[in-house]
Scaffold this motif. Structure first.
Motif, PDB file in Angstrom:
ATOM      1  N   LEU A 228      10.361   3.556   0.470  1.00  0.00           N
ATOM      2  CA  LEU A 228       9.948   2.272   1.029  1.00  0.00           C
ATOM      3  C   LEU A 228       9.449   2.510   2.451  1.00  0.00           C
ATOM      4  O   LEU A 228      10.142   3.134   3.266  1.00  0.00           O
ATOM      5  N   VAL A 229       8.251   1.996   2.726  1.00  0.00           N
ATOM      6  CA  VAL A 229       7.626   2.173   4.035  1.00  0.00           C
ATOM      7  C   VAL A 229       7.234   0.797   4.561  1.00  0.00           C
ATOM      8  O   VAL A 229       6.691  -0.024   3.796  1.00  0.00           O
ATOM      9  N   PRO A 230       7.495   0.494   5.826  1.00  0.00           N
ATOM     10  CA  PRO A 230       7.035  -0.791   6.375  1.00  0.00           C
ATOM     11  C   PRO A 230       5.530  -0.953   6.142  1.00  0.00           C
ATOM     12  O   PRO A 230       4.751  -0.033   6.415  1.00  0.00           O
ATOM     13  N   SER A 231       5.125  -2.103   5.652  1.00  0.00           N
ATOM     14  CA  SER A 231       3.725  -2.303   5.270  1.00  0.00           C
ATOM     15  C   SER A 231       2.770  -2.145   6.446  1.00  0.00           C
ATOM     16  O   SER A 231       1.669  -1.603   6.291  1.00  0.00           O
ATOM     17  N   ASP A 232       3.161  -2.612   7.623  1.00  0.00           N
ATOM     18  CA  ASP A 232       2.267  -2.463   8.765  1.00  0.00           C
ATOM     19  C   ASP A 232       2.092  -1.007   9.156  1.00  0.00           C
ATOM     20  O   ASP A 232       1.028  -0.586   9.619  1.00  0.00           O
ATOM     21  N   GLU A 233       3.123  -0.187   8.951  1.00  0.00           N
ATOM     22  CA  GLU A 233       3.010   1.241   9.231  1.00  0.00           C
ATOM     23  C   GLU A 233       2.120   1.922   8.197  1.00  0.00           C
ATOM     24  O   GLU A 233       1.266   2.749   8.538  1.00  0.00           O
ATOM     25  N   TYR A 234       2.297   1.549   6.933  1.00  0.00           N
ATOM     26  CA  TYR A 234       1.480   2.163   5.890  1.00  0.00           C
ATOM     27  C   TYR A 234       0.000   1.808   6.065  1.00  0.00           C
ATOM     28  O   TYR A 234      -0.884   2.615   5.766  1.00  0.00           O
ATOM     29  N   ALA A 235      -0.274   0.616   6.587  1.00  0.00           N
ATOM     30  CA  ALA A 235      -1.659   0.184   6.792  1.00  0.00           C
ATOM     31  C   ALA A 235      -2.381   1.055   7.813  1.00  0.00           C
ATOM     32  O   ALA A 235      -3.612   1.108   7.832  1.00  0.00           O
ATOM     33  N   ARG A 236      -1.630   1.779   8.654  1.00  0.00           N
ATOM     34  CA  ARG A 236      -2.236   2.635   9.678  1.00  0.00           C
ATOM     35  C   ARG A 236      -2.339   4.087   9.220  1.00  0.00           C
ATOM     36  O   ARG A 236      -2.541   4.987  10.031  1.00  0.00           O
ATOM     37  N   ARG A 237      -2.234   4.339   7.919  1.00  0.00           N
ATOM     38  CA  ARG A 237      -2.276   5.707   7.398  1.00  0.00           C
ATOM     39  C   ARG A 237      -3.597   6.399   7.739  1.00  0.00           C
ATOM     40  O   ARG A 237      -4.627   5.744   7.932  1.00  0.00           O
TER      41      ARG A 237
END
Length: 301
Positions: free
Chosen positions: A262-271
């Motif tokens: 599980l990864v915070p969505s806002d963090e994943y959006a900055r991949r």
């Protein structure tokens, strides 16, 4: 002609002669180049992209979004839109000076029968087929290609290999095409580019080289291969990751190496552009109910 590879090709100089700029009836930046009209369209998702239209005789200020079709890539802002317009104008002006001849000829290509051909010069012909296309070089022309880029065949497909032809015979291509060809060579054949030019590409100058460095740097790390917003954990993205070296294996062994996190969505959006790397100190492995149908079929969730 191989000498053209050893000297840097300058980016095309912006040329706005003959270009008309305006604002459309619904507030879009628009520009006319001869019979071509370009617009900077803002999508419902709030990103802007380039759209085009042909042979619109009405004043630019009267045009609306409904007049434009296509999606020719994103643009960050109006300054970049103007740069794209300048590139297009320069390309059209250069094309008018070249002696390309469109014709039909009977030819069997690696992609099927030729349906249309463009003669760039003697021994340099671009063929289009029902599904693909590319350049055919005469044996003499092919001998001019740099040995590091020369193929055993005289056919060069249109996706990437066309750039080899453009770099070898720069006088047959526009400044915009030469700039794009140089970028394509860097991104596709970085080792050959470095050897030919006797210099090293820096980070960010070659997609293929940067991807290779990423894969080497994260060879032992878990890299995300699939992601979905978690319907069980608001604000989180459920991801499936495998050790980078096993990506794309597509077999049972790869399944056995898959892990969920599980990864915070806002963090994943900055991949990054090559994928999201799991940090085991911050991203805990997840064993709860899954939002992935494929994982549900394995009896999870």
């Amino acid at each position: 002609m191989t000498a053209a590879l050893t000297s840097k090709i300058a980016a095309p100089t912006p040329d706005l002669s003959g270009v008309e700029f305006a604002t459309s009836a619904d507030g879009m930046p628009v520009a006319r180049i001869d019979d071509l009209v370009l617009a900077m369209v803002t999508s419902n998702s709030k990103f802007a992209y380039l759209a085009s239209a042909i042979a619109l005789g009405r004043p630019l200020a009267e045009l609306t979004r409904a007049d434009f079709i296509g999606h020719d890539g994103r643009v960050a802002n109006e300054a970049e839109f103007r740069m794209r317009v300048a590139e297009t104008a320069g390309h059209k002006h250069d094309l008018a000076k070249l002696n390309r001849v469109q014709t039909r000829m009977s030819a069997s290509t690696p992609w099927g029968g030729s349906q249309m051909a463009v003669v760039y010069a003697e021994g340099v012909v671009a063929h289009s087929t029902a599904g693909h296309g590319g350049f055919h070089l005469s044996s003499d022309r092919n001998s001019k290609v740099h040995p590091l880029l020369r193929k055993n065949t005289t056919w060069y497909e249109e996706d990437c290999e066309w750039a080899i032809v453009a770099i070898t015979f720069p006088d047959l291509f526009t400044a915009y095409e030469r700039s794009l060809a140089n970028k394509t060579i860097r991104n596709t054949w970085p080792d050959e580019w470095e050897a030919i030019r006797s210099c090293k590409l820096a980070e960010g100058e070659s997609w293929a080289k940067d991807r290779r460095a990423f894969d080497e740097r994260h060879a032992s790390d878990y890299v995300v291969t699939s992601a979905i917003f978690s319907d069980k954990n608001p604000g989180m993205t459920e991801v499936v990751a495998v050790v980078a070296g096993d990506r794309g294996a597509g077999d049972r062994k790869a399944w056995d190496n898959e892990r969920r996190f599980l990864v915070p969505s806002d963090e994943y959006a900055r991949r990054g552009r090559f994928g999201f790397v799991i940090d085991p100190d911050r991203h805990a492995e997840y064993h709860g109910p899954s939002s992935f149908l494929g994982w549900r079929s394995r009896g999870i969730g």
